[in-house]
Design an enzyme around this catalytic site. Structure first.
Site, PDB file in Angstrom:
ATOM      1  N   ARG A  51      -7.223   0.722  16.914  1.00 58.48           N
ATOM      2  CA  ARG A  51      -8.260   0.920  17.516  1.00 58.48           C
ATOM      3  C   ARG A  51      -9.696  -0.102  17.285  1.00 58.48           C
ATOM      4  O   ARG A  51      -8.963  -1.028  17.249  1.00 58.48           O
ATOM      5  CB  ARG A  51      -9.563   2.373  16.224  1.00 58.48           C
ATOM      6  N   ARG A 104     -16.377  16.628  17.979  1.00 57.92           N
ATOM      7  CA  ARG A 104     -16.627  15.487  17.960  1.00 57.92           C
ATOM      8  C   ARG A 104     -14.726  14.540  18.894  1.00 57.92           C
ATOM      9  O   ARG A 104     -14.860  14.055  18.236  1.00 57.92           O
ATOM     10  CB  ARG A 104     -16.748  14.409  16.503  1.00 57.92           C
ATOM     11  N   ASN A 114     -11.067  10.914   3.433  1.00 55.92           N
ATOM     12  CA  ASN A 114     -10.836  10.685   4.517  1.00 55.92           C
ATOM     13  C   ASN A 114     -12.447  10.396   4.670  1.00 55.92           C
ATOM     14  O   ASN A 114     -12.818  11.482   4.439  1.00 55.92           O
ATOM     15  CB  ASN A 114     -10.759  10.935   5.791  1.00 55.92           C
ATOM     16  N   ALA A 167     -16.571   6.818   8.182  1.00 55.84           N
ATOM     17  CA  ALA A 167     -17.072   5.408   8.514  1.00 55.84           C
ATOM     18  C   ALA A 167     -16.947   4.042   7.428  1.00 55.84           C
ATOM     19  O   ALA A 167     -17.050   3.375   7.307  1.00 55.84           O
ATOM     20  CB  ALA A 167     -18.264   5.793   9.494  1.00 55.84           C
ATOM     21  N   PRO A 221     -18.048  11.513   6.427  1.00 57.85           N
ATOM     22  CA  PRO A 221     -19.238  11.508   7.514  1.00 57.85           C
ATOM     23  C   PRO A 221     -18.823  12.144   8.642  1.00 57.85           C
ATOM     24  O   PRO A 221     -17.335  11.021   9.422  1.00 57.85           O
ATOM     25  CB  PRO A 221     -20.061  10.141   7.534  1.00 57.85           C
ATOM     26  N   ASN A 222     -19.038  12.885   9.432  1.00 61.51           N
ATOM     27  CA  ASN A 222     -19.092  13.166  10.900  1.00 61.51           C
ATOM     28  C   ASN A 222     -18.011  14.114  10.920  1.00 61.51           C
ATOM     29  O   ASN A 222     -17.576  14.746  12.458  1.00 61.51           O
ATOM     30  CB  ASN A 222     -19.094  12.111  12.231  1.00 61.51           C
ATOM     31  N   HIS A 227     -14.823   1.582   6.121  1.00 60.89           N
ATOM     32  CA  HIS A 227     -14.994   0.377   6.667  1.00 60.89           C
ATOM     33  C   HIS A 227     -16.535  -0.420   5.439  1.00 60.89           C
ATOM     34  O   HIS A 227     -17.069  -1.533   6.278  1.00 60.89           O
ATOM     35  CB  HIS A 227     -15.238  -0.068   7.847  1.00 60.89           C
ATOM     36  N   HIS A 276      -6.495   8.685   7.571  1.00 65.71           N
ATOM     37  CA  HIS A 276      -7.299   8.786   8.656  1.00 65.71           C
ATOM     38  C   HIS A 276      -6.568   9.424   9.699  1.00 65.71           C
ATOM     39  O   HIS A 276      -4.695   9.699   9.822  1.00 65.71           O
ATOM     40  CB  HIS A 276      -7.002   7.147   9.007  1.00 65.71           C
ATOM     41  N   TYR A 306      -9.915  12.895  18.319  1.00 62.27           N
ATOM     42  CA  TYR A 306      -9.572  13.073  17.059  1.00 62.27           C
ATOM     43  C   TYR A 306      -9.259  14.291  17.124  1.00 62.27           C
ATOM     44  O   TYR A 306      -9.127  15.743  16.422  1.00 62.27           O
ATOM     45  CB  TYR A 306     -11.045  13.569  15.880  1.00 62.27           C
ATOM     46  N   GLU A 362      -5.961   7.101   0.902  1.00 63.27           N
ATOM     47  CA  GLU A 362      -6.764   7.210   1.865  1.00 63.27           C
ATOM     48  C   GLU A 362      -6.126   7.947   3.266  1.00 63.27           C
ATOM     49  O   GLU A 362      -4.800   8.017   3.820  1.00 63.27           O
ATOM     50  CB  GLU A 362      -7.331   5.593   2.720  1.00 63.27           C
TER      51      GLU A 362
END
Length: 146
Positions: A104, A17, A71, A74, A9-10, A77, A97, A22, A95
């Protein structure tokens, strides 16, 4: 060698964004550079904002590809379902990121997916994906034991 990149997502909004976190490049711009660098590999890309679609893509490619860079955004988590999907396939999953999630917000510091993956790369911006490709090459694509 076939590598599937799956973004959650996103991540379709990269370059727009929160560029201070990012970066200013879209993923499509970066993907072109990555494919140019690794011309000998077939690197395919998929992005979805929907958890079930991400799971379907893991199932679709998790038995026929040599590696998956995931990736999950969200969902990293929150998604036991994506964790279970990763554990269910034979293809090694790393994974990925873009940001350094351990530096963060507290809620971003726990990954429900990491334990199912062969490794985690975090905090190197879009270059985290290149490092993921290098890690897959270095592993000689051995099947993980979960």
């Amino acid at each position: 060698m076939k590598i599937q990149i799956i973004n959650g997502p996103n991540l379709n909004l990269l370059g727009i964004r929160e560029p201070e976190i990012y970066g200013f490049s879209s993923f499509e711009e970066y993907l072109k550079e990555l494919r140019d660098r690794y011309k000998e590999f077939a690197i395919t890309y998929y992005q979805s904002n929907i958890e079930g679609e991400i799971i379907n893509k893991i199932h679709e490619t998790g038995f026929s590809f040599d590696g998956i860079l995931l990736n999950a955004g969200a969902y990293t988590h929150t998604s036991i379902a994506i964790h279970d999907a990763v554990k269910s396939v034979k293809t090694p999953v790393i994974e990925i990121h873009i940001s350094h999630i351990q530096a963060r917000e507290e809620f971003r510091r726990q990954s429900l997916i990491a334990a199912a993956c062969v490794g985690v790369i975090s905090g190197f911006g879009l270059d985290s994906y290149r490092l993921g490709v290098e890690a897959l090459i270095g592993r000689k694509i051995s099947v993980p034991t979960h």
